[in-house]
Scaffold this motif. Structure first.
Motif, PDB file in Angstrom:
ATOM      1  N   MET A 103       0.825  -1.211   0.000  1.00  0.00           N
ATOM      2  CA  MET A 103       0.000   0.000   0.000  1.00  0.00           C
ATOM      3  C   MET A 103       0.855   1.255   0.000  1.00  0.00           C
ATOM      4  O   MET A 103       0.588   2.200  -0.749  1.00  0.00           O
ATOM      5  CB  MET A 103      -0.928   0.027   1.220  1.00  0.00           C
TER       6      MET A 103
ATOM      7  N   ARG B 169       2.339   2.430  -3.263  1.00  0.00           N
ATOM      8  CA  ARG B 169       1.379   3.035  -4.202  1.00  0.00           C
ATOM      9  C   ARG B 169       0.762   4.330  -3.687  1.00  0.00           C
ATOM     10  O   ARG B 169       0.032   4.999  -4.419  1.00  0.00           O
ATOM     11  CB  ARG B 169       0.253   2.038  -4.493  1.00  0.00           C
ATOM     12  N   ASP B 170       1.009   4.686  -2.430  1.00  0.00           N
ATOM     13  CA  ASP B 170       0.309   5.791  -1.772  1.00  0.00           C
ATOM     14  C   ASP B 170       1.035   7.124  -1.978  1.00  0.00           C
ATOM     15  O   ASP B 170       1.722   7.620  -1.095  1.00  0.00           O
ATOM     16  CB  ASP B 170       0.156   5.477  -0.286  1.00  0.00           C
TER      17      ASP B 170
ATOM     18  N   SER C 182      -0.068  10.068   0.692  1.00  0.00           N
ATOM     19  CA  SER C 182       0.583  10.064   2.006  1.00  0.00           C
ATOM     20  C   SER C 182       2.061  10.425   1.884  1.00  0.00           C
ATOM     21  O   SER C 182       2.579  11.227   2.671  1.00  0.00           O
ATOM     22  CB  SER C 182       0.428   8.697   2.681  1.00  0.00           C
TER      23      SER C 182
ATOM     24  N   SER D 162      -4.997   8.132   6.908  1.00  0.00           N
ATOM     25  CA  SER D 162      -3.999   7.215   6.354  1.00  0.00           C
ATOM     26  C   SER D 162      -3.666   6.112   7.348  1.00  0.00           C
ATOM     27  O   SER D 162      -3.586   4.933   6.973  1.00  0.00           O
ATOM     28  CB  SER D 162      -2.737   7.974   5.948  1.00  0.00           C
TER      29      SER D 162
END
Length: 150
Positions: free
Chosen positions: A21, A24-25, A28, A71
């Motif tokens: 995650m 790909r974030d 954040s 997040s």
């Protein structure tokens, strides 16, 4: 199970889901957040308050505090490696964040039954002062966050 039939631990699943995650974030990462710790049903993230995050009162804009809490919530509820989204949340702001503060959001799973979970997130500053509390409700939509080899 994965390679040679060796069972994957819940902690290994949490770490794999968190790494997948976070890779790909871009949201954040763009805000300078870091995933400091992840366990099944738990995540801790940090974010330093930058000058461009300040509002007209020279305190951290609530939207950035919310983003950090949200997040951490997302990482905690996806830590079981099942794709999970937010279904609703509330936040209460208790104290201001200031420029250069290091904010920490600690998300803890309170309940998980079927497709629904409840998570509490406390946001504190580097002195341990409680800045905000957030409660999120999650909904599992299925699939793996981090596909594992079989």
């Amino acid at each position: 199970m994965h390679d040679a039939g060796i069972p994957v631990t819940a902690q290994a699943l949490a770490e794999a889901a968190g790494a997948a995650m976070f890779a790909r974030d871009t949201a954040s990462k763009g805000l300078g957040m870091e995933l400091v710790e992840i366990r099944p049903g738990y995540a801790r993230m940090t974010m330093q308050v930058r000058a461009d995050m300040l509002n007209g009162h020279l305190s951290c804009h609530g939207g950035f505090i919310f983003a950090l809490a949200d997040s951490a919530f997302a990482f905690a509820c996806n830590s079981h490696n099942v794709v999970t989204v937010g279904a609703g949340c509330t936040i209460d702001y208790l104290a201001p964040g200031r420029q250069d503060d290091m904010l920490t959001a600690e998300a803890v799973e309170r309940a998980l039954a079927g497709k629904t979970g409840i998570y509490d997130v406390n946001v504190t500053n580097q002195e341990g002062r409680l800045i905000a509390t957030f409660r999120g409700k999650s909904h599992r939509i299925g699939g793996e966050v981090a596909p594992l080899q079989s």
